[in-house]
Design a protein around this motif. Sequence first.
Motif, mmCIF file in Angstrom:
data_model
loop_
_atom_site.group_PDB
_atom_site.id
_atom_site.type_symbol
_atom_site.label_atom_id
_atom_site.label_comp_id
_atom_site.label_asym_id
_atom_site.label_seq_id
_atom_site.Cartn_x
_atom_site.Cartn_y
_atom_site.Cartn_z
ATOM 1 N N ARG A 1 0.837 -1.204 0.000
ATOM 2 C CA ARG A 1 0.000 0.000 0.000
ATOM 3 C C ARG A 1 0.873 1.256 0.000
ATOM 4 O O ARG A 1 0.608 2.202 -0.749
ATOM 5 N N ALA A 2 1.908 1.265 0.811
ATOM 6 C CA ALA A 2 2.803 2.426 0.864
ATOM 7 C C ALA A 2 3.489 2.632 -0.483
ATOM 8 O O ALA A 2 3.647 3.771 -0.936
ATOM 9 N N GLN A 3 3.879 1.538 -1.142
ATOM 10 C CA GLN A 3 4.511 1.653 -2.466
ATOM 11 C C GLN A 3 3.529 2.227 -3.483
ATOM 12 O O GLN A 3 3.882 3.088 -4.302
ATOM 13 N N TYR A 4 2.309 1.780 -3.429
ATOM 14 C CA TYR A 4 1.281 2.258 -4.361
ATOM 15 C C TYR A 4 0.999 3.742 -4.148
ATOM 16 O O TYR A 4 0.943 4.531 -5.097
ATOM 17 N N GLU A 5 0.852 4.123 -2.885
ATOM 18 C CA GLU A 5 0.556 5.520 -2.580
ATOM 19 C C GLU A 5 1.728 6.432 -2.920
ATOM 20 O O GLU A 5 1.539 7.620 -3.214
ATOM 21 N N ALA A 6 2.947 5.885 -2.931
ATOM 22 C CA ALA A 6 4.122 6.670 -3.309
ATOM 23 C C ALA A 6 4.334 6.699 -4.814
ATOM 24 O O ALA A 6 5.276 7.332 -5.296
ATOM 25 N N GLY A 7 3.486 6.002 -5.561
ATOM 26 C CA GLY A 7 3.596 5.999 -7.019
ATOM 27 C C GLY A 7 4.606 5.012 -7.559
ATOM 28 O O GLY A 7 5.011 5.103 -8.723
ATOM 29 N N ALA A 8 5.004 4.044 -6.759
ATOM 30 C CA ALA A 8 6.002 3.076 -7.208
ATOM 31 C C ALA A 8 5.445 2.138 -8.275
ATOM 32 O O ALA A 8 6.191 1.618 -9.097
ATOM 33 N N SER B 1 1.634 1.533 -10.809
ATOM 34 C CA SER B 1 0.422 2.228 -11.251
ATOM 35 C C SER B 1 -0.779 1.289 -11.332
ATOM 36 O O SER B 1 -0.648 0.065 -11.240
ATOM 37 N N ASP B 2 -1.949 1.894 -11.554
ATOM 38 C CA ASP B 2 -3.154 1.094 -11.757
ATOM 39 C C ASP B 2 -3.029 0.234 -13.014
ATOM 40 O O ASP B 2 -3.509 -0.908 -13.044
ATOM 41 N N ALA B 3 -2.398 0.782 -14.046
ATOM 42 C CA ALA B 3 -2.225 0.021 -15.286
ATOM 43 C C ALA B 3 -1.346 -1.206 -15.042
ATOM 44 O O ALA B 3 -1.621 -2.300 -15.559
ATOM 45 N N GLN B 4 -0.295 -1.041 -14.241
ATOM 46 C CA GLN B 4 0.577 -2.183 -13.938
ATOM 47 C C GLN B 4 -0.144 -3.187 -13.049
ATOM 48 O O GLN B 4 0.054 -4.401 -13.192
ATOM 49 N N LEU B 5 -0.993 -2.708 -12.175
ATOM 50 C CA LEU B 5 -1.782 -3.610 -11.342
ATOM 51 C C LEU B 5 -2.720 -4.438 -12.217
ATOM 52 O O LEU B 5 -2.829 -5.661 -12.041
ATOM 53 N N ALA B 6 -3.381 -3.782 -13.167
ATOM 54 C CA ALA B 6 -4.304 -4.495 -14.054
ATOM 55 C C ALA B 6 -3.557 -5.498 -14.932
ATOM 56 O O ALA B 6 -4.030 -6.614 -15.169
ATOM 57 N N ARG B 7 -2.374 -5.103 -15.415
ATOM 58 C CA ARG B 7 -1.589 -6.019 -16.241
ATOM 59 C C ARG B 7 -1.116 -7.223 -15.430
ATOM 60 O O ARG B 7 -1.150 -8.360 -15.900
ATOM 61 N N ALA B 8 -0.675 -6.995 -14.203
ATOM 62 C CA ALA B 8 -0.264 -8.100 -13.337
ATOM 63 C C ALA B 8 -1.420 -9.063 -13.116
ATOM 64 O O ALA B 8 -1.243 -10.288 -13.124
ATOM 65 N N LEU C 1 -10.152 -8.451 -9.593
ATOM 66 C CA LEU C 1 -9.307 -7.260 -9.533
ATOM 67 C C LEU C 1 -9.812 -6.304 -8.451
ATOM 68 O O LEU C 1 -9.003 -5.617 -7.794
ATOM 69 N N ALA C 2 -11.103 -6.266 -8.246
ATOM 70 C CA ALA C 2 -11.659 -5.383 -7.218
ATOM 71 C C ALA C 2 -11.145 -5.772 -5.832
ATOM 72 O O ALA C 2 -10.897 -4.902 -4.982
ATOM 73 N N THR C 3 -10.951 -7.063 -5.612
ATOM 74 C CA THR C 3 -10.419 -7.524 -4.322
ATOM 75 C C THR C 3 -8.990 -7.036 -4.134
ATOM 76 O O THR C 3 -8.587 -6.640 -3.038
ATOM 77 N N GLN D 1 10.426 -3.718 -14.447
ATOM 78 C CA GLN D 1 10.751 -4.371 -15.712
ATOM 79 C C GLN D 1 10.426 -3.519 -16.930
ATOM 80 O O GLN D 1 11.210 -3.486 -17.900
ATOM 81 N N GLU D 2 9.301 -2.842 -16.917
ATOM 82 C CA GLU D 2 8.865 -2.139 -18.125
ATOM 83 C C GLU D 2 9.868 -1.093 -18.593
ATOM 84 O O GLU D 2 10.235 -1.082 -19.783
#
Length: 825
Positions: free
Chosen positions: A74-81, A83-90, A100-102, A319-320
């Motif tokens: 959560r801390a990494q996400y909030e710091a911008g480490a 993105s939502d796009a990378q979360l969706a791709r993962a 994905l909502a979970t 990686q990207e």
Amino acid sequence: MLATKHLAARDAAVDETLHALDTACARIAPAWPLDRMIAVNPWWGYVDRPIEDAAAELAALGGLRLTMPREWFRAQYEAGAFSDAQLARAHRLLGEVVPLATVRDALRSTAPIRDGPDLPSWLLMSDMVDETRETVRHAAWRDFVVEHVSHVCGAWFGDGQASWPAVRESGLYGLWREMSKQDAGVRLLMGLHGFRRAVSELPSDPRQLIVRAVEELAVPLALQPAYFTSLLLSVSGWASACAFHRWEARLGGGDDDLIEQLLASRLAWELVLYRANGAAALDKRWGEARRSWEELASTIQDEQAVDWVLQRAVELAYQEPLIAQLAGSRDRVAAAPSVQAVFCIDVRSEVMRRALESSMPDAVTLGFAGFFGLPIAYQAATGAIRPQLPGLLAPAFFVTDTGAEAPDVLGRRRETEAMSQAWKAFTGTAASAFTAIEATGLGAAITLVRKSFAPSVAPLDPLRDVLASTRSSLTPRLTAATSDAGAPDLATRTQLAVGALRGMSLTDGFARLVALVGHGATTCNNPQAAGLACGACGGQSGEVNARVLAALLNDTAVRDALLTQGVTVSQTTHFVAGLHDTVTDEVSLFDLHDVPDSHRGDVVAFQRALAEAGARARRERAPRLGLAAMAAHDDRLLRTLRQRASDWSEVRPEWGLARNAAFIIAPRERTRKLALDGRSFLHEYRWEQDAGFAVLELILTAPMVVTNWINLQYHASTVDPVRYGSGDKVLHNVAGGNVGVFEGAGGDLRIGLALQSVHDGTAWVHEPLRLSVVAEAPVAAIDAIMAKHAVVRHLVEHGWLHLFRIDPADGLVYRRAREAWHSEA
């Protein structure tokens, strides 16, 4: 007939139990002794299974974890480490196994953090008994058992320090029985009556004890491998130390049963507690516990699905941009380089290589495994033999010192090495640091103060002064398979030379000066110093290997023989050996008295460039070491780093291989202009020169495995520092001579890295990402190697690392997943 069938069935059950024993012991990765400490993938015994399956089982069996807590994500996400796009791709890459909502809910700042499965791990018999007694009056049995087993192991590994020499012949389990039969503390501390008698009634043979215990405890055959593994994980530090002895014995063609005897000792406690606390009273609860074992891992795996999506998203964020940098055209390198400098593939070399290429634009750097392809062990003056190669391999040759002044110089070195070893043993614990001062007097106290505040003073270890003063007199000499044999014949020496040159893709176009630069780390009062010197090669620096290979390649007879192997080394080429100190970023060159007059100018120019490159590298590393204010003052920064190397109280002389994240197998042109931030292992490889792809096969089966070990050692020490790290370095006490460390006075042996190697006191410095391997090679060659080698296939297909390839034809990058290649474009 019925009796015969019964005996046959029991024999089959015994065989199944012994097979379960082998399976459990194989799950425990080895931990090397401190003087040969290397990084190890602690989950090596599980690579034949998908990482998600292994993570769920390990959580069930011992409460272990393979990913960070969700609050970290959560801390990494909030710091911008990421993105939502990378979360969706993962989420897509992992097959959408959880909504994905979970996953998104786990990252919402308003949602309560549910850190993984809120489920217990397997309950052992010691846990069962703890549930039925008052732990206010007595310690928990689980803790007491660990302490007791640890005490026995300490006596066993203490060699001459143990007071049980006659018992040692009966093995570790025999020592446990004898020490237990004389232990009055169990009754006094834990209130257990009849302990000595109970131990006397146990089988004296460890395998018989194991068979008897699972029969009496009614552990089903199907659950025995996991049960045994859970018991070993409860004393995982000592289990890993025992696993090392089996690993080393099997490398040499033998075997060792120490880990089996450890399991027997731990299992004996289960049986003793079961009998002593009333089998009938425990049977119902014990039966419930056994039934819960079967479902626990699958339940945990469902819960952990969120964590693996988050882990993959963080990895995509790294990686990207890396893949985008690597794709496309190559950069140019000097067609006629003034120097070719071969560095270790170590991530710390990446910074120095960039710095050298900036300081000396017509120089070319290459990456090669820091043992330089030489399967050797070095025999010190004291007679001690230390491996100088990765732990995956066994040495085939020895190196000893020889020279014109050898008798006198070797005598000095022998005396100093003995004194150094005695000093290290004397000052190896927190308490002895004070008694050492009492014993050696005021002079030692003054020396300690000088070491802390005078950067020009060498470290406490007196061996370094002698080693430095004798280098000009002694030359490493290669010998055959035994340390007292003569030198290998010309054909053998030639094969070693050509193997090294092909391995580093350097078979033509030699510069006038070729430098073979190993690496090491100067630290003081650090039990884990070997782990900084090298993460792979027996914890030793690369000096000996570099000097031996340079001597081989300067040998006229070897050069002539290389012609028959299709390798032509110019008569104007001279090889020189060096060592990169990764604490100070200084590079020393050796055997300069052998440099011909025609090349002295080349060496001087190279030394000047190395000095400038060192200053550049130090400036780059300074901020991460908390020395940003000194980055503009080269002399002051160098003095400070030298002081850190000599300071007996310094807990972070450098960051070692922290933040490692990638392994790139490609020509230097692919990475030369990229600032990879000291996070990438770099191995030179030119597929066009690799007939039959033997070199690629070697890289994927050896250096790639080694880098996986390093990567997951740092990963494990970060995600689960309690079980896979060694705790606070300040509290370390050396156990059993060199076997490992305790954090404080006792408990289980600690394995893995000290907290100070991955954490700066405020935040994690190491980012736990699985290794991203990028190889520039034809797809057919990579696929053939994966099909041939199960270990390579398992590492890739089971998610223990990520594999990418750069297509040589168009420079596009492809990702391997689910037994197929997918474009990253």
